[in-house]
Design an enzyme around this catalytic site. Structure first.
Site, short mmCIF file in Angstrom:
data_model
loop_
_atom_site.label_atom_id
_atom_site.label_comp_id
_atom_site.label_asym_id
_atom_site.label_seq_id
_atom_site.Cartn_x
_atom_site.Cartn_y
_atom_site.Cartn_z
N ARG A 140 -0.54 14.55 12.87
CA ARG A 140 0.10 14.45 11.53
C ARG A 140 0.36 15.83 10.91
O ARG A 140 -0.17 16.14 9.84
CB ARG A 140 -0.72 13.60 10.57
CG ARG A 140 -1.35 12.35 11.07
CD ARG A 140 -0.52 11.11 11.16
NE ARG A 140 0.00 10.56 9.93
CZ ARG A 140 -0.47 9.49 9.27
NH1 ARG A 140 -1.57 8.93 9.69
NH2 ARG A 140 0.12 9.00 8.22
N ARG A 152 -8.59 -0.35 4.09
CA ARG A 152 -7.68 0.64 3.54
C ARG A 152 -6.31 0.02 3.20
O ARG A 152 -5.58 0.53 2.37
CB ARG A 152 -7.45 1.79 4.53
CG ARG A 152 -8.64 2.71 4.77
CD ARG A 152 -8.20 3.93 5.58
NE ARG A 152 -6.88 4.36 5.14
CZ ARG A 152 -5.83 4.50 5.99
NH1 ARG A 152 -5.98 4.30 7.27
NH2 ARG A 152 -4.66 4.87 5.50
N CYS A 166 -5.51 12.20 11.94
CA CYS A 166 -6.26 10.95 11.81
C CYS A 166 -6.22 10.21 13.13
O CYS A 166 -5.74 10.73 14.12
CB CYS A 166 -5.68 10.10 10.69
SG CYS A 166 -4.16 9.27 11.18
N LYS A 194 0.84 -1.21 0.00
CA LYS A 194 0.00 0.00 0.00
C LYS A 194 0.87 1.25 0.00
O LYS A 194 0.68 2.18 -0.78
CB LYS A 194 -0.91 0.04 1.21
CG LYS A 194 -1.58 1.42 1.42
CD LYS A 194 -2.46 1.45 2.65
CE LYS A 194 -1.75 1.71 3.93
NZ LYS A 194 -1.37 3.12 4.16
N ASN A 195 1.87 1.29 0.89
CA ASN A 195 2.65 2.51 1.05
C ASN A 195 3.67 2.73 -0.06
O ASN A 195 4.45 3.67 -0.02
CB ASN A 195 3.32 2.51 2.44
CG ASN A 195 2.26 2.62 3.52
OD1 ASN A 195 1.11 2.97 3.24
ND2 ASN A 195 2.63 2.33 4.74
N ASP A 197 4.03 0.57 12.11
CA ASP A 197 2.86 -0.07 11.50
C ASP A 197 2.69 -1.54 11.90
O ASP A 197 1.73 -2.18 11.49
CB ASP A 197 2.93 0.03 9.96
CG ASP A 197 2.90 1.47 9.48
OD1 ASP A 197 3.25 1.72 8.31
OD2 ASP A 197 2.56 2.36 10.29
#
Ligand code: EPZ
Length: 429
Positions: A124, A402, A119, A25-26, A310
């Protein structure tokens, strides 16, 4: 509007088998943004089905790109970019939309987008992103929640940027802005995450001149234009880590096929400390669980190649059933312990003090009704449910979608008793 689907897990099934891991994803997100710099067609393979990818594609289409998806391949024709603004509703769909700042500035020399805001895991701030743009000679005004960033007449000019913190997003934005800027840009204290190197590899295959991506000093020689290219996104090291931890918590054995072992290096040592046996054979990694998991003395989350933030929640779920006491220090995000309240519903024993959490392992967990507090916290709930006695019902799973492509199917292949139920089914039962 979030869907009201839930994931139902019946615990105590050992996970065994072999799987391939979805694209990262990243990595796919900044690479799709990087296609904006290409005056032509880019073909990106190994793109996972994730809501964040859908949100990125929506913004590309809004800007004027022609985007097609066939299975895990996304083709982006960014020949005719028309716009340089991104509407608030599209920006808010996903936190990392801030990387469009560098993508649009790099291509158009002007960008207007709303500030992404905070978030679940922290405020952030984007100060490093904005100060970098100013160092390229851009003028920035922020008003009513919008950022208006414009290059001066002479355009964007390469420069030396020293980051006070190796921010992933800021490093990506600087690379995206520097690629078509005049002259040379040098980033010191850059982020070294593998996803940054993957984005740079894609841009270099389009004709960019980026040296040292993946290291803390990156040099970018600006070029006049980029042509299209084909690229395959790297496997997702966070997803790979999540399935390894799931297996360790259920007492099974897993083989992860075709991953980059060095990318998961930071989690291999703590897993070995907990008693797992891990062997690497080329691009395949095998984890065999111990009879009893042992505590992990200390986990400090750090920028890569330190322990990834993460994977903090997932590793905390593991230590909640390990013999002894484990300590976690969350150094990256100020509120990334929201999953703890939910883990305690399973019967976990966890105390926190500021950014430190102390986990006293318990013999077993009991199934519970819990919610996903954020993407990685949500995955930790699935892991706890997999090894708990009884049934777990997990809601707010839009967070998980997500970043994980159909986790219930992947875990089902490994022998888990897990299913996704939509709201109708849940209310019917
Ligand atoms: C990326 O976020 C990842 N997201 C995150 O993954 C990951 O947790 C994070 O890097 C750290 O590894 C994507 O790649 C899409 P940062 P990013 O800028 O770029 C502070 C997941 O679960 N900071 O490296 O937003 C910031 O507040 C997600 O997949 C500033 O202070 O992370 C944070 O404390 C979650 N000012 C720290 O730096 C700035 O201008 C790290 O942020 C920028 C960042």
């Amino acid at each position: 509007m979030w869907n009201l689907d839930k994931i139902i897990v019946k615990g105590r099934k050992k996970l065994n088998g072999e799987i391939s891991v979805q694209g990262a994803k990243n990595s796919v997100l900044p690479i799709l943004v990087a296609t904006l710099l290409v005056d032509g067609i880019s073909v990106i393979h190994n793109c996972p089905y994730l809501s964040d990818v859908d949100a990125t594609v929506k913004i590309l289409r809004y800007l004027g790109c022609v985007v097609k998806r066939e299975g895990h391949t996304i083709t982006v024709d960014s020949t005719n970019i028309k716009k340089f603004d991104v509407p608030d509703n599209l920006m808010r769909e996903m936190r990392s939309s801030i990387v469009f700042l560098g993508g649009i500035m790099g291509r158009m020399g002007k960008a207007v987008l709303s500030t992404p805001g905070g978030c679940e895991i922290g405020l952030r701030p984007i100060d490093l992103h904005l100060s970098a743009m100013e160092q390229f000679g851009a003028t920035i005004t922020t008003e009513n929640g919008f950022i208006d960033c414009s290059a001066k007449e002479k355009g964007l000019v390469g420069t030396r940027i020293i980051l006070s913190f190796p921010s992933v997003g800021a490093t990506e934005n600087i690379i995206l802005t520097a690629t078509l800027a005049k002259g040379v840009t040098i980033i010191s204290n850059a982020a070294r995450e593998p996803e940054i190197k993957d984005m740079a590899d894609f841009l270099n295959s389009c004709g960019a001149k980026i040296h040292g991506a993946g290291e803390s000093t990156i040099t970018i020689e600006g070029v006049r234009s980029l042509c299209g290219a084909e690229h395959t996104v790297i496997p997702d090291r966070i997803v790979a880590s999540t399935y390894m931890i799931a297996t360790a918590m259920t007492g099974g054995t897993i083989c992860l096929k075709d991953i980059v072992p060095s990318h998961i290096g930071p989690i291999i040592q703590p897993l070995r400390e907990s008693g797992c046996h891990i062997s690497v054979d080329g691009r395949n990694v095998v984890l065999a669980s111990p009879t009893h998991l042992k505590r992990i003395r200390m986990i400090r989350t750090m920028p890569h190649p330190g322990f990834p933030t993460d994977v903090q929640a997932q590793m905390m779920a593991l230590t909640s059933i390990a013999e002894g006491t484990s300590v976690f220090i969350e150094n990256i995000f100020e509120s990334r312990f929201k999953h703890i309240g939910e883990l305690i519903r399973f019967g976990a024993k966890i105390n926190t003090e500021g950014r430190m959490a102390v986990v006293e392992g318990v013999k077993s967990l009991n199934g519970a009704n819990v919610k996903a507090t954020d993407l990685r916290g949500g995955s930790a709930m699935i892991l706890a449910g997999l090894c708990a006695d009884g049934i777990t019902e997990l809601s707010e799973i839009h967070h998980i979608d997500r970043g994980y492509e159909e986790p219930e199917k992947v875990l089902g292949v490994l022998g888990a008793d897990i299913k996704r139920v939509n709201n109708y089914e849940t209310t019917k039962n």
